[in-house]
Design an enzyme around this catalytic site. Structure first.
Site, PDB file in Angstrom:
ATOM      1  N   VAL A 105       0.869  -1.187   0.037  1.00  0.00           N
ATOM      2  CA  VAL A 105       0.207   0.080   0.033  1.00  0.00           C
ATOM      3  C   VAL A 105       0.870   1.294   0.022  1.00  0.00           C
ATOM      4  CG1 VAL A 105      -1.651   1.541   1.295  1.00  0.00           C
ATOM      5  CG2 VAL A 105      -1.716  -1.369   1.281  1.00  0.00           C
ATOM      6  N   CYS A 106       0.728   2.313  -0.854  1.00  0.00           N
ATOM      7  CA  CYS A 106       1.184   3.477  -0.738  1.00  0.00           C
ATOM      8  C   CYS A 106       2.631   3.143  -0.985  1.00  0.00           C
ATOM      9  CB  CYS A 106       1.008   4.131   0.314  1.00  0.00           C
ATOM     10  SG  CYS A 106       1.330   5.983   0.027  1.00  0.00           S
ATOM     11  N   THR A 107       3.667   3.857  -0.482  1.00  0.00           N
ATOM     12  CA  THR A 107       5.036   3.698  -0.361  1.00  0.00           C
ATOM     13  C   THR A 107       5.511   2.388  -0.276  1.00  0.00           C
ATOM     14  OG1 THR A 107       5.523   4.958   1.617  1.00  0.00           O
ATOM     15  CG2 THR A 107       5.332   6.041  -0.469  1.00  0.00           C
TER      16      THR A 107
END
Length: 221
Positions: A105-107
Site C-alpha cells: 500500500v502506498c510507498t
C-alpha cells in the site's frame, strides 16, 4: 482457495508508517476465514506511526515468520529509511518466493521495488512518488490497484482497502469479499471529488504538495 487451511498474513511495520496503510487492509483481511494476521518487524515491540500519536505492536520478528502465505507492506515516511535495510529486503525476497500473494500500500511498493520484486512490472504507489518506482526498474501506473500475477500494489493510503477487498476475493471468493465490504460498510461517498490528481486539478495538487512539505519532506512521503 484456502478453505479449511490457516492463512498466515504478515504485515511488516516500522517507525513512521502511515497507520491506515496497515489498518485499512487489516480490517478487511482479518475477517477472512482462518486468517491469522501477524504484525512483524525486526523485533517485537511498539512501532510509532507517523506524526507520533499512535503506535502499532509487532508481535513477531521477521525470522519468526519465514513462510507467510500473504505479505502486505504498508508505506509512510519511515519507508525511506528502510530502502537499504538488508534485513527487511532479504526477508521480503525470501518470503516472496513462496507467498500466494505479495502486496503493498502506498510507498510500501518502494520497499518491494528496492528488494527487486517489481523489476520490469507495472506497479503503483502514492501519486507524488512514481519516480522512486522507476528508479528500481518498475513501471509506474496511475491506477488505484495494480495486479501483476501474485503481486498487488495499491496507490496512496485509502486505496489499501480497495486492494484488500480484491485480495479477499482472490483468496476466498467474490461473495465473501462482498460480505466483508458490506460488513465494514465500505461505501465511499466523500464530500469532495478530489481524491486523485486527475480530479483535483493542478492548483489543488500544487497546494497539496506544499502542505505535505510542511509536515514531512516530500521525498519521504
Amino acid at each position: 482457495m484456502m478453505a479449511g487451511k490457516k492463512l498466515e498474513i504478515a504485515i511488516p511495520i516500522f517507525h513512521d508508517l502511515t497507520a491506515l496503510d496497515a489498518i485499512g487492509p487489516y480490517e478487511v483481511l482479518q475477517l477472512l476465514p482462518n486468517a491469522q494476521i501477524k504484525f512483524v518487524s525486526h523485533k517485537p515491540g511498539l512501532l510509532r506511526a507517523c506524526r507520533g500519536s499512535l503506535s502499532l505492536q509487532a508481535t513477531a520478528s521477521f525470522e519468526e515468520v519465514p513462510n507467510p502465505q500473504v505479505v502486505l507492506v504498508p508505506g509512510g515516511p519511515g519507508s525511506k529509511a528502510l530502502m537499504q535495510d538488508q534485513v527487511l529486503l532479504d526477508w521480503l525476497r525470501k518470503v516472496h518466493d513462496t507467498t500466494l500473494f505479495t502486496t503493498s500500500v502506498c510507498t510500501g511498493s518502494h520497499l518491494l521495488a528496492a528488494a527487486g520484486i517489481l523489476r520490469g512490472l507495472e506497479a503503483t504507489t502514492h501519486w507524488n512518488t512514481y519516480d522512486v518506482l522507476s528508479q528500481y526498474g518498475a513501471k509506474p501506473v496511475a491506477k488505484r490497484v495494480v495486479r501483476q500475477g501474485k503481486i498487488l500494489t495499491a496507490a496512496g493510503v485509502s486505496s489499501g482497502i480497495d486492494m484488500a477487498l480484491e485480495l479477499a476475493a482472490l483468496i476466498a471468493d467474490e461473495t465473501t469479499a462482498k460480505v466483508i465490504q458490506l460488513l465494514i460498510e465500505y461505501d465511499p461517498q466523500p464530500p469532495f471529488d478530489t481524491g486523485s490528481v486527475s480530479k483535483a486539478g493542478p492548483e489543488l495538487t500544487a497546494r497539496t504538495i506544499e502542505f505535505v512539505k510542511k509536515i514531512v519532506p516530500i521525498t519521504d512521503l
